[in-house]
Design an enzyme around this catalytic site. Structure first.
Site, mmCIF file in Angstrom:
data_model
loop_
_atom_site.group_PDB
_atom_site.id
_atom_site.type_symbol
_atom_site.label_atom_id
_atom_site.label_comp_id
_atom_site.label_asym_id
_atom_site.label_seq_id
_atom_site.Cartn_x
_atom_site.Cartn_y
_atom_site.Cartn_z
ATOM 1 N N ASP A 250 56.660 77.251 13.444
ATOM 2 C CA ASP A 250 57.224 78.541 13.054
ATOM 3 C C ASP A 250 58.533 78.785 13.808
ATOM 4 O OD1 ASP A 250 55.007 78.961 11.486
ATOM 5 O OD2 ASP A 250 53.959 80.151 13.005
HETATM 6 N N1 URA Z 1 50.238 77.328 14.265
HETATM 7 C C1 URA Z 1 50.980 78.448 14.087
HETATM 8 O O1 URA Z 1 50.462 79.520 13.835
HETATM 9 N N2 URA Z 1 52.333 78.320 14.192
HETATM 10 C C2 URA Z 1 52.948 77.159 14.509
HETATM 11 O O2 URA Z 1 54.168 77.123 14.611
HETATM 12 C C3 URA Z 1 52.150 76.018 14.697
HETATM 13 C C4 URA Z 1 50.799 76.124 14.561
#
Ligand code: URA
Length: 234
Positions: free
Chosen positions: A103
Site C-alpha cells: 500500500d
Molecule cells: N497488507 C496490507 O494491508 N497492506 C500492505 O501493504 C501489505 C499487506
C-alpha cells in the site's frame, strides 16, 4: 556478445541508441573509453560504466527496494509518486516490475524483477511464501486477538478464514505478523477483523530474506547469490 547488443539487453535503449552512446565516448570498460560498439565481450560478470555510472551485466535483474511511505506501487499512480521513480531508467527500460504490491502508506521490503517466473513464484498464493510484517496498532493488542489471528479470521469477500502463519506481540500496540497470502490490504483487514486498527505497517522479510539494515529508505540494490538463496529459504 557485441557491446552494442549487451548494452541493449541491459536497458540502454535500442541498438542505434546504444551504438550512439558508445560512439559519443560515454561507455568505458576497465577504466578506458571504448569507442567500438561491435567489440566482442563475454557477458558473464562483465563490468562497464555508462555516463559515469557503473554496471555489471545481469541476464535477469533481481532487486530489493526499501519502500518509503507515500509511494504507489503503480506505473500510473493517482495521488502519490510511483515506486518506479526510485529506480534508474535502464532498469525501467528492462521492464523490471514490482513483485506484488505494498500500500502507499506501507514501508519496507519490496522486490523487483524482469524475470516472469520469479515474479510468479513470489506472488502465487499456491507457493505460500511467508511475508513478515511489523504492525503498529491503534489499540493495545491482547491474547484473544493473537489467538484469533492464528486460528484464522473471516474477511469480507473471502470464501474461507485467513490465518496468520505466526503472530507475536512485540509491544503494547505492536505485533509481528507472518502471512503467506498476498491479498489486497490483507494485514489491515485481518487486524480490523479482530477489532483493532493498523496505524503503521512495515514489511521486514519475504521468504528468508530480511530487509538489509543498511538499505536506507528509498534505496534499492541488486540481490546477489546469497540473498537469492536466503529468499528461497522459508
Ligand atoms: N497488507 C496490507 O494491508 N497492506 C500492505 O501493504 C501489505 C499487506
Amino acid at each position: 556478445m557485441e557491446l552494442e547488443r549487451l548494452l541493449r539487453s541491459q536497458g540502454f535503449g535500442s541498438r542505434p541508441d546504444c551504438r550512439a552512446l558508445v560512439r559519443q565516448g560515454l561507455v568505458s570498460i576497465g577504466g578506458e573509453v571504448c569507442e567500438d560498439p561491435y567489440l566482442d565481450v563475454a557477458p558473464d560478470g562483465f563490468e562497464f560504466v555508462v555516463d559515469g555510472v557503473s554496471w555489471r551485466y545481469r541476464e535477469k535483474a533481481y532487486l530489493v527496494l526499501h519502500k518509503p511511505a507515500g509511494y504507489e506501487c503503480s506505473h500510473q499512480p493517482r495521488h502519490h509518486p510511483s515506486i518506479y521513480d526510485l529506480l534508474p531508467r535502464p532498469l525501467l527500460t528492462r521492464d523490471v516490475q514490482s513483485v506484488g504490491r505494498l500500500d502507499e502508506d506501507t514501508t519496507g521490503l519490496l522486490l523487483f524483477s524482469d524475470d516472469g517466473q520469479f515474479i510468479h513464484t513470489y506472488t502465487s498464493p499456491k507457493k505460500h511464501v511467508p511475508k513478515v510484517y511489523v504492525v503498529t496498532t491503534k489499540h493495545p493488542v491482547d491474547e484473544q486477538q493473537i489467538a484469533a489471528l492464528l486460528a484464522g479470521v473471516q474477511l469480507h469477500d473471502e470464501p474461507a478464514p485467513v490465518a496468520a502463519m505466526a503472530c507475536k506481540q512485540t509491544a503494547e500496540c505492536a505485533l509481528e505478523l507472518t502471512v503467506t497470502e498476498g491479498k489486497y490490504h490483507l494485514v489491515k483487514r485481518m487486524i480490523a477483523a479482530v477489532s483493532n486498527r493498523v496505524e503503521a505497517l512495515h514489511r521486514n522479510a519475504v521468504g528468508g530474506l530480511v530487509l538489509p539494515s543498511d538499505l536506507l529508505v528509498g534505496q534499492w540494490r541488486y540481490l546477489e547469490a546469497d540473498q537469492m538463496a536466503a529468499l528461497a529459504t522459508r
